[in-house]
Design a protein around this motif. Structure first.
Motif, PDB file in Angstrom:
ATOM      1  N   UNK A  14       0.857  -1.181   0.000  1.00 19.19           N
ATOM      2  CA  UNK A  14       0.000   0.000   0.000  1.00 19.19           C
ATOM      3  C   UNK A  14       0.892   1.229   0.000  1.00 19.19           C
ATOM      4  N   UNK A  15       0.379   2.338  -0.500  1.00 14.69           N
ATOM      5  CA  UNK A  15       1.121   3.600  -0.453  1.00 14.69           C
ATOM      6  C   UNK A  15       1.001   4.199   0.948  1.00 14.69           C
ATOM      7  N   UNK A  16       1.944   5.045   1.291  1.00 16.51           N
ATOM      8  CA  UNK A  16       1.928   5.731   2.582  1.00 16.51           C
ATOM      9  C   UNK A  16       0.729   6.665   2.641  1.00 16.51           C
ATOM     10  N   UNK A  17      -0.075   6.513   3.682  1.00 14.39           N
ATOM     11  CA  UNK A  17      -1.231   7.398   3.846  1.00 14.39           C
ATOM     12  C   UNK A  17      -1.680   7.365   5.300  1.00 14.39           C
ATOM     13  N   UNK A  18      -2.347   8.396   5.779  1.00 16.27           N
ATOM     14  CA  UNK A  18      -2.862   8.396   7.152  1.00 16.27           C
ATOM     15  C   UNK A  18      -3.788   7.216   7.425  1.00 16.27           C
ATOM     16  N   UNK A  19      -4.582   6.835   6.423  1.00 16.74           N
ATOM     17  CA  UNK A  19      -5.538   5.739   6.607  1.00 16.74           C
ATOM     18  C   UNK A  19      -4.819   4.416   6.874  1.00 16.74           C
ATOM     19  N   UNK A  20      -3.718   4.189   6.147  1.00 18.26           N
ATOM     20  CA  UNK A  20      -2.961   2.954   6.341  1.00 18.26           C
ATOM     21  C   UNK A  20      -2.312   2.947   7.727  1.00 18.26           C
ATOM     22  N   UNK A  21      -1.804   4.086   8.163  1.00 15.31           N
ATOM     23  CA  UNK A  21      -1.192   4.162   9.484  1.00 15.31           C
ATOM     24  C   UNK A  21      -2.231   3.915  10.575  1.00 15.31           C
ATOM     25  N   UNK A  22      -3.410   4.452  10.392  1.00 19.08           N
ATOM     26  CA  UNK A  22      -4.482   4.229  11.368  1.00 19.08           C
ATOM     27  C   UNK A  22      -4.863   2.752  11.436  1.00 19.08           C
ATOM     28  N   UNK A  23      -4.885   2.084  10.287  1.00 19.20           N
ATOM     29  CA  UNK A  23      -5.238   0.666  10.278  1.00 19.20           C
ATOM     30  C   UNK A  23      -4.170  -0.173  10.960  1.00 19.20           C
ATOM     31  N   UNK A  24      -2.895   0.214  10.779  1.00 19.13           N
ATOM     32  CA  UNK A  24      -1.818  -0.513  11.450  1.00 19.13           C
ATOM     33  C   UNK A  24      -2.004  -0.479  12.964  1.00 19.13           C
ATOM     34  N   UNK A  25      -2.396   0.676  13.495  1.00 19.11           N
ATOM     35  CA  UNK A  25      -2.602   0.796  14.935  1.00 19.11           C
ATOM     36  C   UNK A  25      -3.845   0.024  15.372  1.00 19.11           C
ATOM     37  N   UNK A  26      -4.876   0.063  14.550  1.00 20.09           N
ATOM     38  CA  UNK A  26      -6.109  -0.643  14.892  1.00 20.09           C
ATOM     39  C   UNK A  26      -5.879  -2.151  14.922  1.00 20.09           C
ATOM     40  N   UNK A  27      -5.083  -2.666  13.969  1.00 14.16           N
ATOM     41  CA  UNK A  27      -4.825  -4.099  13.891  1.00 14.16           C
ATOM     42  C   UNK A  27      -3.629  -4.519  14.737  1.00 14.16           C
ATOM     43  N   UNK A  28      -2.929  -3.521  15.304  1.00 21.19           N
ATOM     44  CA  UNK A  28      -1.742  -3.775  16.119  1.00 21.19           C
ATOM     45  C   UNK A  28      -0.713  -4.619  15.365  1.00 21.19           C
ATOM     46  N   UNK A  29      -0.468  -4.224  14.137  1.00 15.86           N
ATOM     47  CA  UNK A  29       0.527  -4.892  13.309  1.00 15.86           C
ATOM     48  C   UNK A  29       1.716  -3.968  13.088  1.00 15.86           C
ATOM     49  N   UNK A  30       2.934  -4.500  13.159  1.00 12.05           N
ATOM     50  CA  UNK A  30       4.072  -3.665  12.789  1.00 12.05           C
ATOM     51  C   UNK A  30       4.018  -3.327  11.301  1.00 12.05           C
ATOM     52  N   UNK A  31       4.627  -2.208  10.936  1.00 14.62           N
ATOM     53  CA  UNK A  31       4.657  -1.795   9.532  1.00 14.62           C
ATOM     54  C   UNK A  31       6.004  -2.158   8.921  1.00 14.62           C
ATOM     55  N   UNK A  32       5.965  -2.738   7.742  1.00 18.34           N
ATOM     56  CA  UNK A  32       7.174  -2.982   6.973  1.00 18.34           C
ATOM     57  C   UNK A  32       7.196  -1.925   5.868  1.00 18.34           C
ATOM     58  N   UNK A  33       8.118  -1.000   5.988  1.00 18.93           N
ATOM     59  CA  UNK A  33       8.172   0.159   5.095  1.00 18.93           C
ATOM     60  C   UNK A  33       9.384  -0.002   4.185  1.00 18.93           C
ATOM     61  N   UNK A  34       9.150  -0.109   2.894  1.00 17.72           N
ATOM     62  CA  UNK A  34      10.222  -0.309   1.921  1.00 17.72           C
ATOM     63  C   UNK A  34      10.286   0.898   0.993  1.00 17.72           C
ATOM     64  N   UNK A  35      11.446   1.545   0.965  1.00 16.54           N
ATOM     65  CA  UNK A  35      11.607   2.821   0.265  1.00 16.54           C
ATOM     66  C   UNK A  35      12.648   2.673  -0.846  1.00 16.54           C
ATOM     67  N   UNK A  36      12.329   3.198  -2.019  1.00 17.80           N
ATOM     68  CA  UNK A  36      13.278   3.174  -3.125  1.00 17.80           C
ATOM     69  C   UNK A  36      12.902   4.209  -4.165  1.00 17.80           C
ATOM     70  N   UNK A  37      13.382   4.022  -5.385  1.00 20.32           N
ATOM     71  CA  UNK A  37      13.057   4.945  -6.472  1.00 20.32           C
ATOM     72  C   UNK A  37      13.248   4.225  -7.797  1.00 20.32           C
ATOM     73  N   UNK A  38      12.720   4.789  -8.855  1.00 20.66           N
ATOM     74  CA  UNK A  38      12.590   4.068 -10.127  1.00 20.66           C
ATOM     75  C   UNK A  38      13.937   3.673 -10.722  1.00 20.66           C
ATOM     76  N   UNK A  39      14.966   4.449 -10.489  1.00 16.79           N
ATOM     77  CA  UNK A  39      16.262   4.184 -11.107  1.00 16.79           C
ATOM     78  C   UNK A  39      17.203   3.442 -10.164  1.00 16.79           C
ATOM     79  N   UNK A  40      16.659   2.598  -9.285  1.00 15.94           N
ATOM     80  CA  UNK A  40      17.449   1.940  -8.240  1.00 15.94           C
ATOM     81  C   UNK A  40      17.676   0.471  -8.593  1.00 15.94           C
ATOM     82  N   UNK A  41      18.905   0.115  -8.888  1.00 17.54           N
ATOM     83  CA  UNK A  41      19.238  -1.249  -9.312  1.00 17.54           C
ATOM     84  C   UNK A  41      18.927  -2.282  -8.227  1.00 17.54           C
ATOM     85  N   UNK A  42      19.417  -2.041  -7.010  1.00 15.99           N
ATOM     86  CA  UNK A  42      19.238  -3.039  -5.953  1.00 15.99           C
ATOM     87  C   UNK A  42      17.797  -3.104  -5.472  1.00 15.99           C
ATOM     88  N   UNK A  43      17.034  -2.032  -5.701  1.00 13.58           N
ATOM     89  CA  UNK A  43      15.592  -2.101  -5.429  1.00 13.58           C
ATOM     90  C   UNK A  43      14.960  -3.165  -6.315  1.00 13.58           C
TER      91      UNK A  43
END
Length: 704
Positions: free
Chosen positions: A52-81
């Protein structure tokens, strides 16, 4: 013990960016990223991971479900991504583990630099290293407790298994670790309000530049290290410093650096434009991706250097770089795309870095015929220009006169031969598969390119550059600036979705102000002022006197960052300080000047230690310690006179003009019928009017 486990898990090493692989037409999986516009996020839209994309709604759901967030950050020109996507995120078993135990969030770091800043600080605190892909595991409230860059599948699975167990069995200690880490993330970003110190002096600045110069590479330009990034804000400040402080030795190094960069393989001799950086000390082998932000800033730098030196090489670089941007990165709307990948398909259909740009000696011999011998000498098709596996990256190391003399031809004849040869190579290269395009449009990077076009027009006088600039400025006005003078960060296919960050406002304010100085169209100045005033209300931190990176109208993260260090792009706060200082000269009744001065005081303690890391801030030190000229032009020929004086390099000045008395205080009660008058002023105190650019320059030289 917990900290030790987390540090062991934080296996990370710095990676460099390249590209994503082509996707199959049919897809077994589709996740929420299909609704995004970022090419990087769309790349992952058919992973079995429920991204999912980063958004307030997703963060709220993480807290409601008490699940840790796995956040993966990169960019289009990233080889190792891409490598990690293929090995981990396309694997169904890995995806199942991620989906069952985490809220999985994918972020394009270029769209969301606010999030990237925080979690990059976190991983560097945890492991001492950073890079992309940046993978963070955080509590449901966003506080991180583990991070890594690229991990192969086995390491990734083992790490996640241990993290899942830790979170389930010892959540209290994990929470405490994350809370402590969040405190550290806050602490390293604090800026204190320094109301006691005097402003940094010219003597201090001279000493700082002297210390800085110890790192120069006197023969190859830049710094004595590899890789070599272009760092345009470093050389732009030193150009300013060398000219206003009369430091010929500094100017000599600026010229060496600009010449060597233009000679190097980091510059695309065939198609124009610069790659991101060189992996070696001689600017030879680039990381081949081409970024809009680099090229926009380098156009500005080379245009200003041309104004100082009249070096035709610098003019050529400006012309060819703009031609590249216009050909490869210009959207029909007038906006500019973000980047071209480093990788492209080679002759075997495999993705390979630099495949689009490199040449074999056999290819060049066949293509260039009788002119190959002189081309070989000019671009070092020899051991100096050899990269790997028989591939050459074109690089110069002699000027035209030396080559022409060696081959017993005139310089004009040499130039004609090289122009013809490069044209042949460009036609041949066009037959190759092109690097992938990241076609999202970012406000701040467009601001940098707009400023580059304005500077190119100002110092080279080519009307085409002003036309391009106006089209881009109008695009930003229409698509990125809202009615209340808030802004969007991103735009693609008619859609903008992310609120702008301080760097977006700062660069567009600077570009619009520069556009006003070459057009004297009051609209652009008023847009700049309204954007500036918006940032004062919604970004300024009254306690520190600085500006936050994010608006008070946006969803809060675990930290509101304050960006102060100048990097490959200048810090948003340093650009703001320059903007504020210039607006102080035009609107003296406002508090712009006081804010700018306080901002510099707050960071100047670091200038002695790392002047190069605060290069853009140092312009304000020169502005405040030397004369800064307000040049007001009033009369029938104000535009022609403005174009004439504007072509001179006057970094410590601002130009204003109108046909008759204008809205600005500097333009009021100045008009005299039948003549065009120029007033040279300091803080509103003006000398007697003159009528020529020579008269203006004479007054500047004699102003006490």
């Amino acid at each position: 013990m917990l900290k030790k486990i987390i540090l062991v898990l934080a296996l990370s090493f710095i990676t460099h960016g390249c590209t994503q692989k082509p996707k199959k037409v049919s897809h077994k999986y589709t996740n929420a990223l299909i609704h995004e516009t970022s090419p990087y996020l769309l790349q992952h839209a058919h992973n079995p991971v429920n991204w999912e994309a980063w958004s307030p709604e997703v963060l709220e759901r993480a807290q409601k479900e008490d699940k840790p967030m796995l956040i993966s950050i990169g960019y289009a020109a990233c080889h190792w991504c891409h490598v990690m996507e293929e090995e981990c995120f396309e694997d169904e078993e890995v995806a199942q583990m991620m989906n069952e135990n985490f809220i999985n969030i994918k972020i394009d770091r270029e769209e969301r630099p606010d999030v990237d800043q925080i979690y990059m600080d976190a991983i560097q605190m945890m492991s001492g290293n950073g890079g992309w892909p940046l993978n963070i595991v955080a509590l449901p409230d966003g506080k991180p407790f583990w991070g890594a860059t690229y991990l192969p599948k086995d390491n990734w699975v083992k790490s996640l298994e241990q993290l899942i167990k830790l979170y389930k069995e010892d959540k209290a200690r994990v929470t405490q670790y994350a809370t402590d880490l969040a405190g550290g993330i806050h602490a390293i970003n604090l800026v204190e309000n320094d109301s006691e110190s005097d402003l940094y002096s010219l003597d201090q600045l001279d000493a700082a530049v002297q210390q800085w110069s110890q790192h120069f590479d006197p023969s190859l330009g830049g710094y004595q290290r590899a890789p070599k990034f272009m760092m345009p804000n470093n050389w732009e400040f030193l150009l300013h410093y060398a000219n206003t402080r009369n430091k010929p030795e500094i100017m000599s190094h600026v010229n060496t650096t600009l010449t060597r960069m233009a000679y190097g393989g980091v510059y695309d001799h065939v198609g124009g434009g610069f790659s991101r950086y060189a992996v070696d000390t001689k600017w030879h082998v680039p990381h081949f991706e081409k970024m809009l932000y680099d090229n926009g800033q380098l156009v500005s730098l080379y245009a200003k250097a041309y104004a100082v030196t009249q070096n035709e090489l610098y003019k050529q670089v400006v012309e060819e770089t703009i031609a590249f941007v216009q050909e490869e990165l210009l959207d029909k709307s007038g906006g500019f795309y973000s980047s071209l990948d480093a990788d492209s398909l080679d002759e075997n259909g495999e993705l390979e870095e630099g495949a689009y740009y490199v040449w074999t000696e056999e290819e060049l011999t066949q293509l260039l015929g009788n002119d190959f011998t002189i081309f070989k000498d000019y671009y070092n098709i020899d051991s100096y220009g050899l990269w790997e596996e028989g591939n050459y990256v074109l690089i110069r190391d002699k000027d035209d006169e030396v080559i022409a003399q060696a081959h017993n031809i005139s310089v004009p004849e040499l130039k004609d031969k090289m122009t013809s040869a490069l044209k042949i190579l460009k036609q041949e290269r066009a037959k190759r598969p092109k690097p992938r395009l990241d076609d999202k449009i970012l406000a701040s990077w467009n601001g940098l390119m707009l400023k580059g076009l304005v500077d190119a027009y100002r110092y080279l006088g080519n009307d085409t550059y002003l036309e391009l600039a106006l089209k881009n400025a109008q695009f930003l006005e229409k698509e990125m600036v809202k009615k209340d003078y808030s802004m969007y960060r991103n735009h693609k296919a008619g859609k903008s979705s992310i609120n702008a960050f301080l760097e977006d406002y700062a660069t567009v304010i600077e570009a619009y102000t520069a556009l006003y100085e070459v057009t004297f169209d009051d609209k652009w100045l008023q847009h700049s002022k309204k954007l500036l005033d918006y940032t004062k209300v919604h970004f300024r931190d009254e306690e520190s006197g600085m500006f936050f990176f994010t608006s008070d109208e946006d969803h809060s993260l675990i930290r509101r960052s304050i960006e102060t260090n100048d990097n490959v792009i200048s810090a948003s706060n340093s650009i703001m300080a320059k903007n504020l200082l210039k607006f102080h000269k035009l609107y003296t009744e406002e508090d712009y000047g006081d804010i700018a001065k306080q901002m510099v005081k707050n960071v100047q303690k670091d200038f002695d230690r790392s002047a190069q890391g605060f290069a853009n801030w140092l312009h304000v030190v020169l502005y405040e310690n030397q004369n800064f000229y307000e040049i007001a032009l009033v009369g029938e020929d104000y535009k022609a006179l403005g174009k004439e004086i504007g072509s001179s390099y006057l970094p410590n000045s601002i130009l204003v003009g109108s046909k008759k008395d204008g809205n600005l205080e500097l333009l009021q009660n100045r008009y005299v019928e039948g003549t065009t008058l120029a007033y040279v002023c300091i803080e509103g105190t003006c000398k007697l009017p003159v009528t020529t650019s020579e008269g203006i320059m004479q007054q500047i030289r004699s102003f006490k």
